[in-house]
Write a protein that holds these residues in place. Structure first.
Motif, mmCIF file in Angstrom:
data_model
loop_
_atom_site.group_PDB
_atom_site.id
_atom_site.type_symbol
_atom_site.label_atom_id
_atom_site.label_comp_id
_atom_site.label_asym_id
_atom_site.label_seq_id
_atom_site.Cartn_x
_atom_site.Cartn_y
_atom_site.Cartn_z
ATOM 1 N N ALA A 1 9.978 -35.567 38.778
ATOM 2 C CA ALA A 1 10.394 -34.588 39.522
ATOM 3 C C ALA A 1 10.556 -34.587 41.163
ATOM 4 C CB ALA A 1 9.736 -32.900 39.247
ATOM 5 N N LYS A 2 10.677 -35.831 41.562
ATOM 6 C CA LYS A 2 10.080 -36.343 42.673
ATOM 7 C C LYS A 2 10.663 -37.589 42.855
ATOM 8 C CE LYS A 2 8.611 -33.058 44.997
ATOM 9 N NZ LYS A 2 8.839 -31.973 45.768
ATOM 10 N N GLY A 3 11.296 -38.107 41.354
ATOM 11 C CA GLY A 3 12.012 -39.198 41.580
ATOM 12 C C GLY A 3 10.904 -40.686 41.343
ATOM 13 N N PHE A 4 9.881 -40.223 40.651
ATOM 14 C CA PHE A 4 8.763 -41.005 40.704
ATOM 15 C C PHE A 4 8.893 -41.611 38.983
ATOM 16 C CE2 PHE A 4 7.833 -40.366 45.012
ATOM 17 C CZ PHE A 4 8.568 -41.283 45.828
ATOM 18 N N THR A 5 7.675 -42.555 38.872
ATOM 19 C CA THR A 5 6.606 -41.996 37.142
ATOM 20 C C THR A 5 5.832 -43.162 37.290
ATOM 21 O OG1 THR A 5 7.022 -43.244 34.746
ATOM 22 C CG2 THR A 5 8.610 -44.412 36.701
ATOM 23 N N LEU A 6 5.205 -43.122 36.200
ATOM 24 C CA LEU A 6 3.500 -43.791 36.409
ATOM 25 C C LEU A 6 3.652 -44.643 35.010
ATOM 26 C CD1 LEU A 6 0.630 -44.065 37.064
ATOM 27 C CD2 LEU A 6 -0.101 -42.702 35.086
ATOM 28 N N GLY A 7 4.403 -44.272 34.303
ATOM 29 C CA GLY A 7 5.371 -45.756 33.719
ATOM 30 C C GLY A 7 4.430 -45.563 32.299
ATOM 31 N N HIS A 8 2.611 -44.993 32.187
ATOM 32 C CA HIS A 8 1.719 -45.112 31.074
ATOM 33 C C HIS A 8 2.140 -44.670 29.851
ATOM 34 C CE1 HIS A 8 -1.830 -46.519 30.232
ATOM 35 N NE2 HIS A 8 -2.084 -46.006 28.928
ATOM 36 N N PHE A 9 2.893 -44.830 28.745
ATOM 37 C CA PHE A 9 3.066 -44.316 27.585
ATOM 38 C C PHE A 9 1.814 -44.714 26.210
ATOM 39 C CE2 PHE A 9 6.746 -44.785 30.221
ATOM 40 C CZ PHE A 9 6.853 -42.569 30.232
ATOM 41 N N PRO A 10 0.850 -44.637 26.144
ATOM 42 C CA PRO A 10 0.432 -44.846 24.915
ATOM 43 C C PRO A 10 1.046 -43.760 23.707
ATOM 44 C CG PRO A 10 -0.985 -43.156 26.128
ATOM 45 C CD PRO A 10 -0.002 -43.667 26.981
ATOM 46 N N GLN A 11 0.709 -44.269 22.674
ATOM 47 C CA GLN A 11 1.298 -43.333 21.456
ATOM 48 C C GLN A 11 0.824 -42.259 21.487
ATOM 49 O OE1 GLN A 11 0.454 -43.990 17.435
ATOM 50 N NE2 GLN A 11 3.287 -44.420 16.967
ATOM 51 N N SER A 12 -0.581 -41.685 22.309
ATOM 52 C CA SER A 12 -1.414 -40.480 22.442
ATOM 53 C C SER A 12 -0.692 -39.968 23.144
ATOM 54 C CB SER A 12 -2.814 -40.499 22.288
ATOM 55 O OG SER A 12 -3.484 -41.537 23.252
#
Ligand code: FAD
Length: 531
Positions: free
Chosen positions: A174-185
């Motif tokens: 929502a503020k234009g950022f990401t952590l980018g951590h996408f485990p399958q869970s």
């Protein structure tokens, strides 16, 4: 609503394509369907709680059942077969960091064992309740889940530890950022759980593993608060953040976590490539990993996994066309190895990366098939975990194993792990389907992720016994090959016997002494991580 005895949202069902059912029959045998143990019977069996009342603690049987397990295969066997027989005496439901401190004080006063419970997605027995004379308190972190601050100029954000993946990303996006951590869970696992288990997301090549994303924060321990400021770098002695990472609930409870964030990328594409053989494919992937090309992921399936994935994909007509195309390009579909490569960042950077990678891909006879396969993978990347439910209902158990080794050992380790699995149940005439992919690649080596499928036995005890034989054979093969016992699932209970092989007696004792200082009565998740 979350499924009480399997994976994910109870309303989601992923069907198995008919071709995949045939493949399983041919390779493993007819599934042995086993009736599920009913919920009401479980709830009647939950014993009286051994803890005095506290406003933040419930002894509700359903909550105690839900916090008595994670998602490991032994957890599943216990739940679906009805053999799970140890439950926490209470579930604490703190709503704030202050509540967490109050809960620790209560646990201290009643000498209770404390098991921090994040999203409950552990696959190696982190959450199981060990036999104990002492009362056991599970601390469910789901309500300690606020965003505290997004610090855009410094590219950092602070959250409470119980926040789950989708909510965390929603707030950052929502503020234009990401952590980018996408485990399958991702759907269910929490920031605290990621740090406590040293988790790795699917696009870690670009964003980094959780070790690179974890900038600092606070841990509540029985000795007081441990605070770790988010210095960009520091030479002030050993970095305490490194021992919080992977501490698996043994040190204390992670309360607030500061993470490094990035602006949302303009481009986030995944391209499919087919290589004619494992030899070409693994060399190409190593060359890509050792180049300086900026990629978000490199995921390489071996020929067995490629064949299984194409069968599981279902779309028979499209797969026939794909195989025809591969043959036309000189690739035998039976030997083909599928690779997914991610391009991320600004449009210009992604274009440069694509063009640089293409040179390497061509050198190793790779055939790009465009974005369609990558788009399909992205769409289904959290849904494929639901197949575990479907397969169980058809009479098959599925589990996964992972390790990491240096490049010179990758192929031999992968083959030995698969062989160990295939041979482990020969004495009882059961066949195994096993296949692997390299899930995360580094300049120095790669992680190997192996999936195996076997039939349920006629009793839960026998299924568990079969799983133990498979797990032991594969784990011994990993240790013998010089691999780590876990690249990203952690140690929990199931990997404990193999930890000393890589830490050594001195290392194990050093960790033990450190935990003993922070937790002098051994109340924090005893029986996990260290034997
Ligand atoms: C379908 C599926 C796919 C998966 N895919 C991946 C993957 O791609 N990558 C990956 O790395 N893992 C994966 N995992 C494993 C699992 O999701 C990770 O280990 C995850 O990090 C666990 O997070 P959680 O919040 O569910 O923690 P839990 O399972 O609740 O707990 C795990 C451990 O962390 C401790 N813990 C949790 N929160 C805290 C806290 N706040 N303070 C102290 N200790 C805490 C617990 O006590 C426990 O020891 C997968 C699991 C499943 C079931």
């Amino acid at each position: 609503m979350r499924r009480w005895n399997g994976w994910g949202d109870a309303s989601i069902r992923v069907e198995l394509p008919p071709e995949a059912a045939v493949l399983l029959q041919q390779r493993v045998g007819n599934g042995r369907i086993s009736p599920d143990y009913p919920l009401d019977k479980f709830l009647k069996r939950i014993p009286a709680a051994r803890l005095p009342q506290h406003p933040l603690v419930t002894d509700d049987p359903l909550q105690r059942l839900q916090c008595a397990h994670g998602q490991s295969l032994p957890d599943w066997i216990g739940l679906r077969g009805g053999t799970l027989n140890r439950f926490p005496d209470g579930v604490a439901q703190p709503e704030s960091v202050q509540d967490l401190h109050a809960i620790l004080a209560y646990a201290g006063n009643h000498n209770a064992v404390v098991i921090p419970y994040g999203g409950g997605t552990s696959v190696v027995g982190h959450l199981s309740v060990c036999e104990s004379e002492r009362p056991v308190l599970s601390v469910a972190l789901r309500r300690v889940n606020r965003l505290i601050e997004i610090d855009g100029p410094n590219l950092m954000a602070t959250f409470e530890a119980g926040i789950r993946g989708p909510e965390l990303e929603r707030q950052l996006n929502a503020k234009g950022f990401t952590l980018g951590h996408f485990p399958q869970s991702f759907e269910y696992s929490t920031l605290g759980g990621w740090v406590a288990t040293r988790s790795s997301g699917q696009q870690s090549r670009h964003y980094g593993r959780i070790e690179q994303l974890y900038a600092g924060g606070e841990v509540a321990t029985f000795k007081g608060q441990l605070k770790m400021p988010p210095f960009p770098a520091s030479a002030a002695g050993p970095d305490l953040r490194q021992v919080v990472l992977g501490s698996e609930g043994r040190m204390g409870i992670l309360t607030r976590i500061i993470v490094n964030i990035l602006p949302l990328p303009d481009v986030n594409d995944i391209q499919g490539i087919f290589f004619p053989s494992w030899d070409y494919a693994s060399k190409a992937v190593k060359a890509l990993a050792q180049s300086q090309i900026s990629l978000s992921m490199i995921r390489l399936s071996n020929a067995q996994e490629t064949a299984a994935n194409l069968t599981l994909a279902g779309h028979a007509q499209q797969i026939r066309w794909l195989k025809r195309f591969l043959r036309f390009r000189g690739i035998d579909p039976a030997l083909a190895c599928m690779c997914l490569i991610g391009y991320i960042g600004s449009a210009r950077l992604a274009r440069v990366a694509k063009s640089e990678a293409a040179t390497i891909i061509r050198r190793f006879k790779g055939v790009p098939v465009g974005k369609r396969i990558g788009d399909a993978w992205k769409k289904n990347r959290f849904r494929s975990a639901y197949l575990r439910n479907t397969l169980w209902e058809l009479g098959y158990a599925v589990d996964t194993l992972e390790t990491a080794v240096n490049w010179d050992k990758v192929t031999v380790t992968m083959n030995r792990v698969e062989d160990a699995l295939m041979q482990a149940l020969e004495p009882v005439n059961e066949r195994i389907l096993a296949f692997s992919h390299l899930s995360h690649v580094y300049a120095t080596g790669a992680s190997i992720y192996t999936t195996f499928v076997f039939r349920l036995a006629d009793t839960p005890q026998k299924t568990l016994d079969h799983w133990r034989k498979l797990k032991q054979a594969a784990s011994q093969a990993i240790v013998k090959a010089g691999g780590t016992i876990s690249h990203h699932h952690g140690i929990g209970r199931d990997h404990q016997p193999y930890l000393q092989a890589e830490k050594g007696a001195v290392g194990i004792n050093a960790l033990r002494q450190m935990f003993a200082y922070l937790d002098p009565n051994q109340q924090m998740n005893p029986g996990k991580l260290l034997p």
